[in-house]
Design an enzyme around this catalytic site. Structure first.
Site, PDB file in Angstrom:
ATOM      1  N   CYS A  58       0.821  -1.223   0.000  1.00  0.00           N
ATOM      2  CA  CYS A  58       0.000   0.000   0.000  1.00  0.00           C
ATOM      3  C   CYS A  58       0.851   1.269   0.000  1.00  0.00           C
ATOM      4  O   CYS A  58       0.322   2.366  -0.186  1.00  0.00           O
ATOM      5  CB  CYS A  58      -0.938  -0.006   1.196  1.00  0.00           C
ATOM      6  N   HIS A  68      -3.240   6.962   2.179  1.00  0.00           N
ATOM      7  CA  HIS A  68      -3.681   5.654   1.698  1.00  0.00           C
ATOM      8  C   HIS A  68      -5.092   5.419   2.235  1.00  0.00           C
ATOM      9  O   HIS A  68      -5.346   5.583   3.434  1.00  0.00           O
ATOM     10  CB  HIS A  68      -2.707   4.582   2.179  1.00  0.00           C
ATOM     11  N   ASN A  82     -10.180  -0.331   0.256  1.00  0.00           N
ATOM     12  CA  ASN A  82      -8.719  -0.237   0.234  1.00  0.00           C
ATOM     13  C   ASN A  82      -8.206  -0.865  -1.066  1.00  0.00           C
ATOM     14  O   ASN A  82      -8.274  -2.082  -1.231  1.00  0.00           O
ATOM     15  CB  ASN A  82      -8.189  -0.979   1.463  1.00  0.00           C
TER      16      ASN A  82
HETATM   17  O1  UT7 Z   1      -3.698  -1.421   3.567  1.00  0.00           O
HETATM   18  C1  UT7 Z   1      -2.997  -1.860   4.672  1.00  0.00           C
HETATM   19  C2  UT7 Z   1      -3.332  -1.104   5.844  1.00  0.00           C
HETATM   20  N1  UT7 Z   1      -4.425  -1.719   6.546  1.00  0.00           N
HETATM   21  C3  UT7 Z   1      -5.076  -1.025   7.445  1.00  0.00           C
HETATM   22  O2  UT7 Z   1      -4.804   0.136   7.621  1.00  0.00           O
HETATM   23  C4  UT7 Z   1      -6.130  -1.697   8.285  1.00  0.00           C
HETATM   24  C5  UT7 Z   1      -6.013  -1.168   9.696  1.00  0.00           C
HETATM   25  N2  UT7 Z   1      -7.012  -1.709  10.569  1.00  0.00           N
HETATM   26  C6  UT7 Z   1      -8.325  -1.349  10.522  1.00  0.00           C
HETATM   27  O3  UT7 Z   1      -8.720  -0.578   9.666  1.00  0.00           O
HETATM   28  C7  UT7 Z   1      -9.245  -1.859  11.587  1.00  0.00           C
HETATM   29  O4  UT7 Z   1      -8.492  -2.473  12.598  1.00  0.00           O
HETATM   30  C8  UT7 Z   1     -10.303  -2.883  11.066  1.00  0.00           C
HETATM   31  C9  UT7 Z   1     -11.311  -2.159  10.201  1.00  0.00           C
HETATM   32  C10 UT7 Z   1      -9.606  -3.985  10.270  1.00  0.00           C
HETATM   33  C11 UT7 Z   1     -11.048  -3.496  12.243  1.00  0.00           C
HETATM   34  O5  UT7 Z   1     -11.645  -2.478  13.032  1.00  0.00           O
HETATM   35  P1  UT7 Z   1     -11.459  -2.471  14.602  1.00  0.00           P
HETATM   36  O6  UT7 Z   1     -12.267  -1.369  15.109  1.00  0.00           O
HETATM   37  O7  UT7 Z   1      -9.982  -2.446  14.876  1.00  0.00           O
HETATM   38  O8  UT7 Z   1     -12.118  -3.828  15.020  1.00  0.00           O
HETATM   39  P2  UT7 Z   1     -11.460  -5.040  15.811  1.00  0.00           P
HETATM   40  O9  UT7 Z   1     -10.515  -5.790  14.934  1.00  0.00           O
HETATM   41  O10 UT7 Z   1     -10.963  -4.535  17.108  1.00  0.00           O
HETATM   42  O11 UT7 Z   1     -12.725  -5.935  16.036  1.00  0.00           O
HETATM   43  C12 UT7 Z   1     -13.825  -5.522  16.859  1.00  0.00           C
HETATM   44  C13 UT7 Z   1     -14.887  -6.606  16.858  1.00  0.00           C
HETATM   45  C14 UT7 Z   1     -14.315  -7.996  17.104  1.00  0.00           C
HETATM   46  O12 UT7 Z   1     -15.249  -8.701  17.890  1.00  0.00           O
HETATM   47  P3  UT7 Z   1     -14.974  -8.892  19.467  1.00  0.00           P
HETATM   48  O13 UT7 Z   1     -13.659  -9.588  19.565  1.00  0.00           O
HETATM   49  O14 UT7 Z   1     -14.942  -7.496  20.034  1.00  0.00           O
HETATM   50  O15 UT7 Z   1     -16.160  -9.690  19.897  1.00  0.00           O
HETATM   51  C15 UT7 Z   1     -14.270  -8.613  15.730  1.00  0.00           C
HETATM   52  O16 UT7 Z   1     -14.390 -10.017  15.753  1.00  0.00           O
HETATM   53  O17 UT7 Z   1     -15.506  -6.651  15.584  1.00  0.00           O
HETATM   54  C16 UT7 Z   1     -15.490  -7.995  15.088  1.00  0.00           C
HETATM   55  N3  UT7 Z   1     -15.383  -7.943  13.639  1.00  0.00           N
HETATM   56  C17 UT7 Z   1     -16.461  -7.807  12.837  1.00  0.00           C
HETATM   57  N4  UT7 Z   1     -17.780  -7.721  13.113  1.00  0.00           N
HETATM   58  C18 UT7 Z   1     -18.609  -7.573  12.056  1.00  0.00           C
HETATM   59  C19 UT7 Z   1     -14.260  -7.967  12.861  1.00  0.00           C
HETATM   60  N5  UT7 Z   1     -14.584  -7.844  11.572  1.00  0.00           N
HETATM   61  C20 UT7 Z   1     -15.947  -7.754  11.529  1.00  0.00           C
HETATM   62  C21 UT7 Z   1     -16.860  -7.592  10.479  1.00  0.00           C
HETATM   63  N6  UT7 Z   1     -18.175  -7.500  10.795  1.00  0.00           N
HETATM   64  N7  UT7 Z   1     -16.490  -7.515   9.188  1.00  0.00           N
END
Ligand code: UT7
Length: 328
Positions: free
Chosen positions: A109, A251, A281
């Site tokens: 990226c 990005h 993305n």
């Molecule tokens: O291009 C490379 C660069 N990449 C990035 O910049 C990505 C950086 N990361 C992010 O953008 C975020 O971390 C994500 C969008 C990937 C995730 O968001 P988050 O607010 O960090 O969520 P999380 O991973 O902390 O997950 C929160 C909850 C979890 O459930 P529990 O453990 O709290 O019960 C996940 O299992 O959300 C759950 N979860 C979902 N729920 C519904 C994870 N993905 C999903 C989903 N739909 N698609």
């Protein structure tokens, strides 16, 4: 050097959050609030990365009024080539640019930022006059569509810029590139080898690639901590401040990351260009795609300063500060 044209291309097929919610346990509400993404565009079987990249390149050259026969170099920033040996040569053939050397550059990226800096060196040394830099990716090919933590994030696209030698002015005002390979496990698309027996003594490696693996929380933390730092470093080294930024194009990974970075920089949110809602993305394509839309919408005007910052797998990240010259 001057940046004198931009172009972009996206596949026709769209996938909405609602459609995704029938594939994995997710919802439009979760995806919108956590990422800002509403839909993404996907290549379908028969579509190629090199054709998508060439389309963006053609549009950038049209804006720059550059004949493909006058191109000296094509740099294709991509992590998803049609051919593991590189797809830049196929792009060169699609564009009918016989004089141009062409190579792929892989920095995930961050690829467009790394590519811009690389292209500028060829121009500054006087080796080449006209360079086409394309950022293009079809990450949909490598997504595990049953993994809700990654499949909601990515889309396909391509964006391009034309850089040309300029005797009077150098529009790349500063840059900073960084890599930390020790953080590679947070985001990768690893080779998986299972070997094949050649002789009794030799088991050669043989295999294919896995799917995209990401620790979203770690990458999020990394981005929000490192991106403001690398932007401030770039500004400082070019004797400028945040007040000198007309536009910030990060990005396009997550709307929350963009908001958090702008807040840390104390940059007004209206200076942040975002189109993540419609494309997700798109990896190396995301910055030039957002740039091209903003240029064609008349947002970015000739002479204005733009800061771009990419971050992602490697892990790698970087920033560049430059002036948009436009086609003049
Ligand atoms: O291009 C490379 C660069 N990449 C990035 O910049 C990505 C950086 N990361 C992010 O953008 C975020 O971390 C994500 C969008 C990937 C995730 O968001 P988050 O607010 O960090 O969520 P999380 O991973 O902390 O997950 C929160 C909850 C979890 O459930 P529990 O453990 O709290 O019960 C996940 O299992 O959300 C759950 N979860 C979902 N729920 C519904 C994870 N993905 C999903 C989903 N739909 N698609």
């Amino acid at each position: 050097m001057a940046i004198v044209g931009s172009g972009s291309a996206i596949p026709e097929t769209t996938l909405t959050n609602d459609q995704l919610s029938h594939m994995v346990e997710t919802s439009d509400e979760w995806i919108r609030t956590r990422t800002g993404i509403q839909e993404r565009h996907l290549n379908v079987p028969g579509d190629t990365l090199s054709e998508l990249a060439a389309k963006a390149g053609r549009r950038a050259m049209a804006m720059a009024r550059l004949n493909p026969h006058d191109l000296d170099l094509i740099i294709l920033a991509t992590s998803t080539p049609d051919d593991l040996f590189g797809s830049a040569a196929q792009v060169q053939a699609h564009l009918d640019a016989p004089q141009a050397a062409a190579f792929d550059l892989t920095a995930a990226c961050s690829g467009f930022v790394f590519g811009l800096v690389t292209a500028a060196q060829f121009i500054r040394t006087g080796v080449y006059r006209n360079i086409l830099l394309i950022g293009a990716d079809v990450l949909s090919r490598w997504v595990d569509w049953s993994d809700r933590t990654t499949c909601v994030l990515f889309g396909d696209g391509a964006g391009a810029v034309v850089l040309e030698a300029s005797p009077d002015q150098d529009d790349l005002l500063g840059f900073s590139l960084q890599t930390d390979g020790s953080l590679n496990p947070h985001l990768n698309l690893d080779f998986r080898g299972w070997g094949q027996t050649l002789t009794e003594q030799i088991n050669a490696d043989f295999g294919n690639f896995k799917t995209i693996t990401m620790n979203g929380r770690e990458v999020y933390r990394f981005a929000v901590a490192q991106v403001p730092k690398v932007i401030l470093k770039t500004l400082k080294e070019s004797d400028r401040t945040v007040d000198d930024i007309d536009w910030l194009i990060l990005h396009q990974a997550n709307q929350r990351i963009m908001a958090a970075v702008a807040e840390r920089l104390e940059l007004p949110p209206e200076k942040v260009i975002s189109n993540v809602a419609h494309y997700g993305n798109t990896s190396a394509a995301s910055i030039p795609l957002a740039l091209d839309e903003a240029v064609r919408a008349g947002q970015i005007q000739p002479g204005q300063t733009v800061v771009i910052s990419g971050f992602g797998a490697g892990l790698s990240w970087g920033a560049a500060l430059w002036r948009w010259r436009g086609a003049g």
